[in-house]
Design an enzyme around this catalytic site. Structure first.
Site, PDB file in Angstrom:
ATOM      1  N   GLY B  47       1.325  -1.380  -0.150  1.00  0.00           N
ATOM      2  CA  GLY B  47      -0.009   0.124  -0.009  1.00  0.00           C
ATOM      3  C   GLY B  47       1.357   1.157  -0.180  1.00  0.00           C
ATOM      4  N   GLN B  48       2.081   1.252  -0.144  1.00  0.00           N
ATOM      5  CA  GLN B  48       2.709   2.218   0.575  1.00  0.00           C
ATOM      6  C   GLN B  48       3.074   2.891  -1.529  1.00  0.00           C
ATOM      7  OE1 GLN B  48       3.512  -1.146   0.920  1.00  0.00           O
ATOM      8  NE2 GLN B  48       4.752  -1.321   2.478  1.00  0.00           N
ATOM      9  N   ALA B  87      12.271  -2.019   6.703  1.00  0.00           N
ATOM     10  CA  ALA B  87      13.736  -1.334   6.358  1.00  0.00           C
ATOM     11  C   ALA B  87      13.679  -0.230   5.770  1.00  0.00           C
ATOM     12  CB  ALA B  87      14.742  -1.676   6.783  1.00  0.00           C
ATOM     13  N   ARG B  89      13.468  -0.294   2.208  1.00  0.00           N
ATOM     14  CA  ARG B  89      14.050  -0.409   1.640  1.00  0.00           C
ATOM     15  C   ARG B  89      13.745  -0.127   0.123  1.00  0.00           C
ATOM     16  NH1 ARG B  89      14.314  -5.194  -0.489  1.00  0.00           N
ATOM     17  NH2 ARG B  89      16.758  -5.392  -0.590  1.00  0.00           N
ATOM     18  N   THR B  91      11.742   1.592  -1.983  1.00  0.00           N
ATOM     19  CA  THR B  91      12.112   3.321  -3.400  1.00  0.00           C
ATOM     20  C   THR B  91      13.776   3.081  -3.777  1.00  0.00           C
ATOM     21  OG1 THR B  91      10.569   3.914  -2.876  1.00  0.00           O
ATOM     22  CG2 THR B  91      12.125   4.942  -3.692  1.00  0.00           C
ATOM     23  N   GLY B 289      14.983   6.098   1.603  1.00  0.00           N
ATOM     24  CA  GLY B 289      14.138   5.481   2.027  1.00  0.00           C
ATOM     25  C   GLY B 289      13.262   6.512   2.484  1.00  0.00           C
ATOM     26  N   GLU B 292      10.234   4.213   7.310  1.00  0.00           N
ATOM     27  CA  GLU B 292       9.929   3.763   8.543  1.00  0.00           C
ATOM     28  C   GLU B 292      10.488   4.948   9.626  1.00  0.00           C
ATOM     29  OE1 GLU B 292      12.396   0.556   9.476  1.00  0.00           O
ATOM     30  OE2 GLU B 292      11.120  -0.436   9.034  1.00  0.00           O
TER      31      GLU B 292
END
Lengths: 160, 340
Positions: B47-48, B87, B89, B91, B289, B292
């Site tokens: 969903g990102q 993490a 990571r 993209t 990134g 998070e």
């Protein structure tokens, strides 16, 4: 166990099914009628992802027994779009980047629809109240609130 | 007994991805006979927006509209290897792999077009709308559709490319312990304003002002979405969320959203979010990134703001009213016994 018949209208279509007594509306919609738009999040009425509209009222389909819906008119997120044309609420959520993983969205849009059907130009407080039973993990809610207010603005422009 | 205000600041330095054992992602790109491009990945879009961003990276690299790129994700049985979407990571790691694969596919595409146009491949460029043309002579052109047909049916070429991104594992130096745990860091700074009721221990976050340095925002609207949602989640971590029971027995733990608290739509802090772009040397088109780290700096900022407001340092999350009251009580006890 003997199955019992249930008939209701789902998104404008007559539906009839033999179900097990005690089956939730959520499970009947998803597993027996192929409408997977209501989501089973918590299965105990605290997350709102399963929200549907029954006879004009917002209800939690995970806590609603399907057999109590005899003769009812049920609306779900799966019936909102008109073909490829999204409902204005759905379009506003897309335009406002107001969904990310998407799991809460089908319940969220039904809560919003009940609000806007009753009150086409709600205040921010009305919107907050209306979606307060729907948990969203991704957006932080603000984009959703803004999306609803954008629908209400276009509603009031049409009214003028 | 009063409601006291405080302000806290925090800044973070957040690594993109992880490399404690290497951190590879691979991608394969190939054209269909009609000149659309498939990107095969084992990476998952939760969903990102990974699929959207990978389409953009592939399209930008090959020189076609994003509509001509299809992303096929998440079949780890058959797809190229990926460590996963975690993490922060996706993209950076997967994007680098997609870019490399797309560069190789573009080169083959230009070679086929060169044969069709009877020119040198190095003299060709893409126009971004689905055509390949001679630099400085755009009337001499061929569509990517026709190029793909030629490759498939006449030239016997596969317009395809392989991409791989691997940060080698870094081992600590035996003498000094020094190592390079990451190659790329995103940054953020947050100022939080809170009110603390020293009678009830309740903390209200009045506002958070976030500045994030993200490398390059490949899709600015999606970056903003991630940051706004993450900021909310950071406050949630700071003040609300825990699976731990109060009593030391798991059976007292929460089992539902009645006990697992999060701020609802009525509990939102006034939130401001500013994005700073400072392209990363090893990021795809400069991206870092931001997955998070968007939810991290609010936690120390809120804790610092509570200290500023009522003078107690709370180092256990979440900072519940009970923890605030216990800390205040201990502080008062210490002050009183110190005075006596």
């Amino acid at each position: 166990m003997a199955r019992i018949p249930v008939q209701f209208t789902l998104n404008g279509q007559e539906k009839a099914e033999f179900i097990e007594s005690g089956a939730t509306l959520l499970n009947v919609l998803r597993d027996r009628m192929g409408d997977t738009s209501p989501k089973g999040g918590c299965q105990q009425g605290t997350c709102g992802a399963c929200s549907v509209i029954i006879d004009g009222e917002l209800r939690l389909s995970c806590l609603t027994l399907a057999e109590t819906c005899e003769g009812a008119t049920i609306e779900t997120a799966g019936g909102l779009a008109n073909g490829s044309e999204l409902h204005p609420i759905q379009q506003a959520i897309v335009d406002g980047f107001a969904t990310q993983c998407g799991f809460c969205a089908p319940g969220m849009v039904m809560a919003i629809k009940v609000l806007l059907d009753a009150k086409p130009a709600p205040s921010r407080e009305d919107v907050v109240e209306a979606i307060s039973g729907n948990v969203c993990r991704c957006t932080g809610y603000e984009p959703i609130i803004q999306a609803v207010l954008s629908v209400s603005r276009s509603n009031s422009q049409q009214a003028v | 007994m009063a409601i006291k205000r405080g302000r806290g600041v925090a800044a973070i330095n957040y690594p993109t991805g992880m490399n404690l054992g290497g951190d590879p992602s691979q991608a394969l790109v190939h054209s269909t006979p009609t000149g659309n491009f498939m990107v095969s990945l084992s990476s998952v879009d939760l969903g990102q927006g990974l699929r959207q961003v990978m389409s953009q990276i592939c399209a930008e690299t090959i020189g076609v509209p994003t509509e001509m790129v299809h992303i096929d994700t998440a079949d780890t049985d058959t797809g190229p290897h990926c460590m996963g979407t975690f993490a922060s990571r996706g993209t950076h790691r997967i994007g680098n792999a997609v870019r490399q694969a797309a560069e190789e596919a573009r080169q083959v595409m230009l070679e086929v077009a060169a044969e069709e146009l009877e020119v040198n491949a190095s003299d060709l460029e893409t126009d971004g709308t689905g055509n390949i043309q001679v630099k400085g002579a755009p009337q001499k052109s061929i569509s990517i559709f026709d190029t793909a047909l030629a490759a498939h049916f006449r030239r016997g070429r596969s317009i395809s490319g392989r991409g791989m991104f691997l940060v080698q594992r870094s081992y600590p130096d035996t003498e000094t312990g020094a190592m390079k745990p990451a190659t790329c860091y995103a940054h953020a700074c947050v100022v939080a304003d809170v009110e603390v009721d020293d009678e009830t221990g309740e903390v209200t976050v009045l506002s958070v002002k976030n500045v994030y340095e993200v490398g390059r925002a490949l899709n600015p609207a999606m970056v903003e979405q991630q940051l706004v949602g993450g900021s909310w989640m950071g406050i949630s971590h700071a003040l609300y969320e825990t699976t731990e029971p109060y009593y030391p027995d798991r059976s007292h733990g929460g089992t539902d959203f009645i006990h697992y608290l999060m701020p609802g739509p009525g509990d939102l802090a006034e939130t401001e979010t500013i994005v700073i772009e400072r392209p990363a040397a090893d990021g795809p088109y400069g991206a870092k990134g931001v997955g998070e780290m968007c939810a991290n700096p609010q936690i120390p900022a809120v804790a610092n703001a509570i200290f500023d407001a009522v003078g107690v340092r709370i180092d256990t999350m979440p900072i519940t009213p009970e923890r605030v009251l216990r800390a205040l009580k201990a502080e008062r006890g210490a002050v009183q016994s110190g005075a006596a």
